[in-house]
Design a protein around this motif. Structure first.
Motif, PDB file in Angstrom:
ATOM      1  N   LEU A 103       0.826  -1.211   0.000  1.00 50.54           N
ATOM      2  CA  LEU A 103       0.000   0.000   0.000  1.00 50.54           C
ATOM      3  C   LEU A 103       0.861   1.263   0.000  1.00 50.54           C
ATOM      4  CD1 LEU A 103      -2.804  -1.040   2.503  1.00 50.54           C
ATOM      5  CD2 LEU A 103      -2.958  -0.894   0.020  1.00 50.54           C
ATOM      6  N   LEU A 104       1.925   1.254   0.787  1.00 52.48           N
ATOM      7  CA  LEU A 104       2.840   2.407   0.810  1.00 52.48           C
ATOM      8  C   LEU A 104       3.521   2.607  -0.530  1.00 52.48           C
ATOM      9  CD1 LEU A 104       4.561   1.943   4.286  1.00 52.48           C
ATOM     10  CD2 LEU A 104       3.047   3.794   3.609  1.00 52.48           C
ATOM     11  N   LEU A 105       3.961   1.519  -1.141  1.00 55.21           N
ATOM     12  CA  LEU A 105       4.647   1.619  -2.427  1.00 55.21           C
ATOM     13  C   LEU A 105       3.715   2.133  -3.523  1.00 55.21           C
ATOM     14  CD1 LEU A 105       6.740  -1.671  -2.330  1.00 55.21           C
ATOM     15  CD2 LEU A 105       7.609   0.664  -2.150  1.00 55.21           C
ATOM     16  N   VAL A 106       2.485   1.645  -3.535  1.00 57.39           N
ATOM     17  CA  VAL A 106       1.528   2.090  -4.550  1.00 57.39           C
ATOM     18  C   VAL A 106       1.210   3.567  -4.367  1.00 57.39           C
ATOM     19  CG1 VAL A 106      -0.864   1.829  -5.339  1.00 57.39           C
ATOM     20  CG2 VAL A 106       0.557  -0.181  -4.992  1.00 57.39           C
ATOM     21  N   SER A 107       0.973   3.989  -3.133  1.00 57.82           N
ATOM     22  CA  SER A 107       0.676   5.404  -2.900  1.00 57.82           C
ATOM     23  C   SER A 107       1.884   6.283  -3.214  1.00 57.82           C
ATOM     24  CB  SER A 107       0.194   5.629  -1.470  1.00 57.82           C
ATOM     25  OG  SER A 107       1.209   5.315  -0.549  1.00 57.82           O
ATOM     26  N   SER A 108       3.080   5.812  -2.912  1.00 62.36           N
ATOM     27  CA  SER A 108       4.279   6.584  -3.245  1.00 62.36           C
ATOM     28  C   SER A 108       4.509   6.651  -4.745  1.00 62.36           C
ATOM     29  CB  SER A 108       5.511   5.973  -2.574  1.00 62.36           C
ATOM     30  OG  SER A 108       5.406   6.076  -1.183  1.00 62.36           O
ATOM     31  N   ALA A 109       4.183   5.582  -5.446  1.00 65.98           N
ATOM     32  CA  ALA A 109       4.336   5.590  -6.909  1.00 65.98           C
ATOM     33  C   ALA A 109       3.316   6.526  -7.554  1.00 65.98           C
ATOM     34  CB  ALA A 109       4.192   4.176  -7.451  1.00 65.98           C
ATOM     35  N   LEU A 110       2.099   6.560  -7.012  1.00 66.82           N
ATOM     36  CA  LEU A 110       1.074   7.445  -7.571  1.00 66.82           C
ATOM     37  C   LEU A 110       1.423   8.918  -7.366  1.00 66.82           C
ATOM     38  CD1 LEU A 110      -2.213   5.609  -6.536  1.00 66.82           C
ATOM     39  CD2 LEU A 110      -1.262   5.835  -8.827  1.00 66.82           C
TER      40      LEU A 110
END
Length: 146
Positions: A103-110
């Motif tokens: 979840l952190l990685l996806v939000s950081s990528a977005l």
């Protein structure tokens, strides 16, 4: 007075702990423990690399994927061989951490650009007031969902 003729009571017939493991069982257990240790290193590595800098997001994602694969492998080995409850508990806990990490990685990528600007700003902030200004800039740059 002679001692009773109970085979379980004689000193030579007492069992010395659980049944000794065969060589194949020892090798299997060693492989499971190696996979578990590798899984833990991948989980911790992913978490700590994520903390470094947003430019290492790819490495954290790679470690997260490797940790997920290793965690599934350890769970399959546990289901097949029923080796250690500690390994099961540690693997399930690590997979929960990896789920949060995804979840952190996806939000950081977005929001990659916004997070990168915030990190650059916060590195240069020498006072609490400057750090608060960076936080406010980040909040203003993120989309509102109301």
């Amino acid at each position: 007075m002679n001692p009773p003729n109970d085979p379980a009571g004689s000193p030579g017939s007492r069992q010395q702990g659980p049944h000794p493991l065969s060589d194949a069982a020892k090798a299997s257990e060693a492989k499971t423990h190696l996979l578990f240790r590798s899984f833990i290193v991948a989980v911790l590595g992913s978490f700590f690399v994520y903390q470094l800098d947003i430019s290492y997001l790819w490495l954290s994602a790679l470690l997260t994927a490797a940790g997920t694969v290793l965690g599934i492998m350890v769970l399959v080995r546990y289901a097949r061989y029923k080796e250690s409850k500690f390994v099961l508990f540690g693997t399930i806990s690590g997979l929960v951490v990896l789920a949060v990490q995804v979840l952190l990685l996806v939000s950081s990528a977005l929001f990659f650009n916004q997070v990168r600007e915030y990190q650059q700003c916060s590195r240069q902030a020498l006072t609490q007031q400057a750090a608060s200004k960076c936080q406010t800039q980040l909040e203003n740059s993120l989309p509102r969902f109301r």
